[in-house]
Design a protein around this motif. Structure first.
Motif, PDB file in Angstrom:
ATOM      1  N   ASP A 189       6.481   6.432  11.126  1.00 12.09           N
ATOM      2  CA  ASP A 189       7.599   5.632  11.611  1.00 12.09           C
ATOM      3  C   ASP A 189       7.196   4.198  11.956  1.00 12.09           C
ATOM      4  O   ASP A 189       8.058   3.315  12.109  1.00 12.09           O
ATOM      5  N   ALA A 190       5.872   3.967  12.089  1.00 11.91           N
ATOM      6  CA  ALA A 190       5.404   2.616  12.411  1.00 11.91           C
ATOM      7  C   ALA A 190       5.513   1.678  11.212  1.00 11.91           C
ATOM      8  O   ALA A 190       5.525   0.453  11.362  1.00 11.91           O
ATOM      9  N   LEU A 191       5.601   2.256  10.024  1.00 13.80           N
ATOM     10  CA  LEU A 191       5.726   1.437   8.812  1.00 13.80           C
ATOM     11  C   LEU A 191       7.162   0.943   8.683  1.00 13.80           C
ATOM     12  O   LEU A 191       8.111   1.646   9.033  1.00 13.80           O
ATOM     13  N   SER A 192       7.313  -0.269   8.166  1.00 10.32           N
ATOM     14  CA  SER A 192       8.635  -0.859   7.955  1.00 10.32           C
ATOM     15  C   SER A 192       9.578   0.122   7.262  1.00 10.32           C
ATOM     16  O   SER A 192       9.234   0.730   6.254  1.00 10.32           O
ATOM     17  N   VAL A 234      -2.238   0.864   0.995  1.00 11.03           N
ATOM     18  CA  VAL A 234      -3.470   1.568   0.579  1.00 11.03           C
ATOM     19  C   VAL A 234      -4.602   1.390   1.585  1.00 11.03           C
ATOM     20  O   VAL A 234      -5.486   2.249   1.688  1.00 11.03           O
ATOM     21  N   ASN A 235      -4.583   0.281   2.314  1.00 10.27           N
ATOM     22  CA  ASN A 235      -5.630   0.056   3.316  1.00 10.27           C
ATOM     23  C   ASN A 235      -5.371   0.821   4.614  1.00 10.27           C
ATOM     24  O   ASN A 235      -6.292   1.044   5.400  1.00 10.27           O
ATOM     25  N   THR A 236      -4.121   1.230   4.822  1.00  8.53           N
ATOM     26  CA  THR A 236      -3.750   1.893   6.078  1.00  8.53           C
ATOM     27  C   THR A 236      -3.625   3.402   5.942  1.00  8.53           C
ATOM     28  O   THR A 236      -3.977   4.141   6.862  1.00  8.53           O
ATOM     29  N   TYR A 237      -3.152   3.852   4.771  1.00 13.82           N
ATOM     30  CA  TYR A 237      -2.824   5.273   4.625  1.00 13.82           C
ATOM     31  C   TYR A 237      -3.658   5.950   3.536  1.00 13.82           C
ATOM     32  O   TYR A 237      -4.032   5.335   2.545  1.00 13.82           O
ATOM     33  N   GLU A 238      -3.875   7.237   3.747  1.00  8.15           N
ATOM     34  CA  GLU A 238      -4.636   8.045   2.781  1.00  8.15           C
ATOM     35  C   GLU A 238      -3.882   8.177   1.468  1.00  8.15           C
ATOM     36  O   GLU A 238      -4.465   8.181   0.392  1.00  8.15           O
ATOM     37  N   ASN A 239      -2.561   8.281   1.542  1.00  6.51           N
ATOM     38  CA  ASN A 239      -1.703   8.367   0.356  1.00  6.51           C
ATOM     39  C   ASN A 239      -0.291   7.925   0.747  1.00  6.51           C
ATOM     40  O   ASN A 239       0.003   7.705   1.923  1.00  6.51           O
ATOM     41  N   ILE A 240       0.606   7.818  -0.233  1.00  5.05           N
ATOM     42  CA  ILE A 240       1.943   7.295   0.080  1.00  5.05           C
ATOM     43  C   ILE A 240       2.774   8.296   0.880  1.00  5.05           C
ATOM     44  O   ILE A 240       3.698   7.910   1.586  1.00  5.05           O
ATOM     45  N   ASP A 241       2.473   9.580   0.772  1.00  2.00           N
ATOM     46  CA  ASP A 241       3.192  10.567   1.585  1.00  2.00           C
ATOM     47  C   ASP A 241       2.955  10.306   3.071  1.00  2.00           C
ATOM     48  O   ASP A 241       3.871  10.434   3.890  1.00  2.00           O
ATOM     49  N   LYS A 242       1.709   9.950   3.402  1.00  2.00           N
ATOM     50  CA  LYS A 242       1.380   9.628   4.802  1.00  2.00           C
ATOM     51  C   LYS A 242       2.136   8.376   5.245  1.00  2.00           C
ATOM     52  O   LYS A 242       2.590   8.274   6.388  1.00  2.00           O
ATOM     53  N   ALA A 243       2.266   7.411   4.322  1.00  2.00           N
ATOM     54  CA  ALA A 243       2.987   6.175   4.632  1.00  2.00           C
ATOM     55  C   ALA A 243       4.469   6.469   4.891  1.00  2.00           C
ATOM     56  O   ALA A 243       5.068   5.932   5.831  1.00  2.00           O
ATOM     57  N   ILE A 244       5.041   7.324   4.058  1.00  2.00           N
ATOM     58  CA  ILE A 244       6.458   7.671   4.199  1.00  2.00           C
ATOM     59  C   ILE A 244       6.727   8.366   5.542  1.00  2.00           C
ATOM     60  O   ILE A 244       7.773   8.174   6.162  1.00  2.00           O
ATOM     61  N   GLU A 245       5.748   9.151   6.001  1.00  2.00           N
ATOM     62  CA  GLU A 245       5.921   9.918   7.255  1.00  2.00           C
ATOM     63  C   GLU A 245       5.716   9.077   8.513  1.00  2.00           C
ATOM     64  O   GLU A 245       6.114   9.498   9.614  1.00  2.00           O
TER      65      GLU A 245
END
Length: 257
Positions: free
Chosen positions: A215-218, A202-213
């Motif tokens: 590649d830098a995320l685990s 939540v501190n890094t991404y606007e929403n979880i869709d952005k997190a899923i997209e």
């Protein structure tokens, strides 16, 4: 005097005061309940004075809210109310009413949704309100017109206290709980996503869709988000308080006399 609405989460206040009194030595159960009722009434009087309230209501929980039907496991591990307290609730309601505060017990809705609806309506009409509860679910509503007061810690909650407690901004609370879950209410969240991972997302991404997209995320976190997105959506609905409850009464009926 400017109108000010006092919103008391009744069972939140009563259960905590009762828990303290139940652990004290009393001559009898009846004596303990009388003392507990008196303390609840005293708390209500102090709140009326400290907030300079012009309108006030103490809201109880209805029988089974929509959340129990929407998600069968909701609050399923929560300890039931002690029978002694359950059988004496009418005494507590009378004690509150004697302070001049309106008591409201909906048929099915949870107190939290009723209080959120009232606070939201008041804010839209530029009327200040104070919510009295230790329930974290009210924190997303903090704004220029709505404040939350913890009667037991004798403090108002603010953005600083939110960041210290959860490590995130107020605007991220709903997504944070939807990801990490809420054990106190048996809200599942995303399995395998703990507090630290939820904070990161939540501190890094606007929403979880952005997190899923990204590649830098685990990849393991991404996999959990993809596979359990439905539980995230369910959890988000469970932790979001409603502001559209049909109340059946107006602010005028809550005026103190």
């Amino acid at each position: 005097m400017k109108p000010h609405l006092l919103l008391i989460d009744a069972l939140n206040l009563i259960r905590r005061i009762y828990a303290v009194d139940a652990n004290q030595t009393h001559h009898s159960e009846e004596h303990m309940l009388k003392a507990s009722c008196a303390r609840v009434a005293h708390a209500c009087k102090k709140l009326l004075q400290s907030t300079n309230a012009t309108h006030a209501i103490a809201v109880f929980d209805g029988d089974k809210s929509w959340r129990y039907h929407f998600y069968k496991q909701y609050k399923h591990t929560r300890e039931p109310m002690p029978d002694t307290l359950k059988n004496a609730l009418h005494n507590f309601k009378q004690a509150i009413e004697q302070t001049g505060i309106v008591v409201f017990e909906p048929i099915n809705d949870e107190a939290d949704d009723i209080i959120a609806t009232l606070a939201d309506k008041a804010a839209k009409n530029k009327i200040n309100s104070t919510i009295v509860s230790t329930d974290k679910g009210f924190l997303p509503f903090l704004n220029d017109y709505i404040c939350v007061y913890d009667y037991f810690k004798k403090c108002y909650l603010d953005n600083n206290s939110i960041e210290q407690r959860f490590g995130i901004e107020q605007s991220k609370l709903i997504d944070f709980w939807a990801l990490a879950g809420d054990k106190t209410n048996d809200v599942p969240g995303v399995k395998g996503i703990g507090t630290k991972s939820a904070q990161l997302i939540v501190n890094t991404y606007e929403n979880i869709d952005k997190a899923i997209e990204d590649d830098a995320l685990s990849s393991s976190i991404q996999k959990k988000l993809v596979e359990q997105k439905d539980m995230y959506v369910i959890s988000k609905q469970l932790v979001t308080l409603r502001t559209d409850i049909q109340l059946g009464f107006s602010l005028k009926q809550l005026r103190l006399h």
